[in-house]
Structure formats: structure tokens, C-alpha cells
Design an enzyme around this catalytic site. Structure first.
Site, PDB file in Angstrom:
ATOM      1  N   ALA A  48       0.834  -1.212   0.000  1.00 39.48           N
ATOM      2  CA  ALA A  48       0.000   0.000   0.000  1.00 39.48           C
ATOM      3  C   ALA A  48       0.865   1.258   0.000  1.00 39.48           C
ATOM      4  O   ALA A  48       0.588   2.221  -0.726  1.00 39.48           O
ATOM      5  CB  ALA A  48      -0.949   0.000   1.197  1.00 39.48           C
ATOM      6  N   CYS A  49       1.923   1.258   0.786  1.00 37.89           N
ATOM      7  CA  CYS A  49       2.793   2.446   0.857  1.00 37.89           C
ATOM      8  C   CYS A  49       3.526   2.654  -0.465  1.00 37.89           C
ATOM      9  O   CYS A  49       3.722   3.794  -0.895  1.00 37.89           O
ATOM     10  CB  CYS A  49       3.774   2.318   2.017  1.00 37.89           C
ATOM     11  SG  CYS A  49       2.934   2.300   3.633  1.00 37.89           S
ATOM     12  N   THR A  50       3.905   1.559  -1.112  1.00 36.75           N
ATOM     13  CA  THR A  50       4.555   1.666  -2.420  1.00 36.75           C
ATOM     14  C   THR A  50       3.592   2.276  -3.429  1.00 36.75           C
ATOM     15  O   THR A  50       3.975   3.176  -4.189  1.00 36.75           O
ATOM     16  CB  THR A  50       5.048   0.285  -2.897  1.00 36.75           C
ATOM     17  OG1 THR A  50       6.041  -0.176  -1.979  1.00 36.75           O
ATOM     18  CG2 THR A  50       5.625   0.354  -4.298  1.00 36.75           C
ATOM     19  N   ALA A  53       3.258   6.025  -2.643  1.00 36.28           N
ATOM     20  CA  ALA A  53       4.492   6.751  -2.974  1.00 36.28           C
ATOM     21  C   ALA A  53       4.667   6.876  -4.487  1.00 36.28           C
ATOM     22  O   ALA A  53       5.067   7.934  -4.985  1.00 36.28           O
ATOM     23  CB  ALA A  53       5.698   6.051  -2.351  1.00 36.28           C
TER      24      ALA A  53
END
Length: 160
Positions: A48-50, A53
Site C-alpha cells: 500500500a505504501c509503495t 508513494a
């Protein structure tokens, strides 16, 4: 546990001095005169963070053209942030806040509901900061997917 801070529009954004993925000390005040989008994410290189970002990376050009700088913030080490930036070609500063002091100052760390359990951790959040260093928007408990489109709409920038 201490009371969680909730930032409101018009409040001064807390300044900070943190290392980025290149080991360079970055402060919020160095961006005075520019508008800043500071997004707080739980952990580099997770799915999710990838996604979040990379969506910000795809939007850096239209945001820069509108006078916005993108900054990412997590508890990750400088070394992990360097690997994240290299792996996903992220060219904006990723800030390392391992002791969570800046997370706490922004209200982006505290109790949250994780799959039905109350836990303490990073609260995915985004802060839009004006050129004078004041909060324009404080978005808490955001979802990684579709969040960047919402931010672009809020600041009146069309996605590339």
C-alpha cells in the site's frame, strides 16, 4: 498515552529537522515560500505504501508546476528509504523519523483500528502546508489507494 494532536487549517505546521534518503538534513522551514504536501505512511516497500508513494511520484511534475513540493515521512531508517527510492525511482525527499517525534507533532501516530483491534502505530495522513508554513488541509486516516487523486483535486491540480 498522551492526548493525540489534531492539526487544523490555519495552524502553523510543526517544523522539523530530519534526514532524507540521501542523509541530507531537511527542515520544513527550508521550503518556506513553496507549498508542501507532506504525506505520512507506515512503512517503506510495503504494497500500500509503495502504491501511494508511486502515485505521488507520478504527480510530482504537475504539483511542482503548481508550486507544490512533495515530502514523504515514515519511521524507516535512512538506508531503507534509500532502497525504497532507488527501487521505485522516487525523486522527492523521503524523511526518516525513527523516534516518531514528528509523527506525534502532526498527530500521525497514536491509537488506531487495525483489522478490528485497537493498536498504537502510524496513522496514514497527508498535510498540505501553505507557503507561509501553515496547515491548509490535514487529512487523517486516509486510504493509500485513490488518495493522491483526492489530494490533486483538493489543490486544484489535474493529474498529468
Amino acid at each position: 498515552m498522551t492526548e493525540r494532536v489534531i492539526l487544523e487549517p490555519g495552524q502553523p505546521a510543526p517544523d522539523f529537522a530530519l534526514l532524507d534518503q540521501d542523509g541530507v538534513t531537511r527542515t520544513l522551514s527550508e521550503f518556506r515560500g513553496e507549498q508542501v504536501i507532506l504525506f505520512v505512511y507506515p512503512q517503506a516497500m510495503t504494497p500500500a505504501c509503495t502504491k501511494e508513494a508511486c502515485e505521488f511520484q507520478e504527480s510530482t511534475a504537475p504539483l511542482a508546476a503548481a508550486g507544490y513540493r512533495v515530502l514523504g515521512l515514515s519511521r524507516d531508517s535512512v538506508e531503507r528509504l534509500r532502497r525504497f527510492a532507488d527501487r521505485d525511482q522516487l525523486d522527492y525527499p523521503l524523511l526518516s523519523d525513527p523516534d516518531t517525534a514528528v509523527h506525534v507533532a502532526y498527530g500521525a501516530y497514536g491509537e488506531k483500528n487495525s483489522y478490528g483491534r485497537i493498536v498504537e502505530g502510524v496513522i496514514r495522513s497527508t498535510f498540505i502546508i501553505d507557503a507561509e508554513g501553515r496547515i491548509s488541509h490535514a487529512l487523517y486516516n486516509v486510504k493509500a489507494t485513490g488518495h493522491v487523486a483526492r489530494v490533486l483535486k483538493l489543490v486544484g491540480v489535474s493529474a498529468g
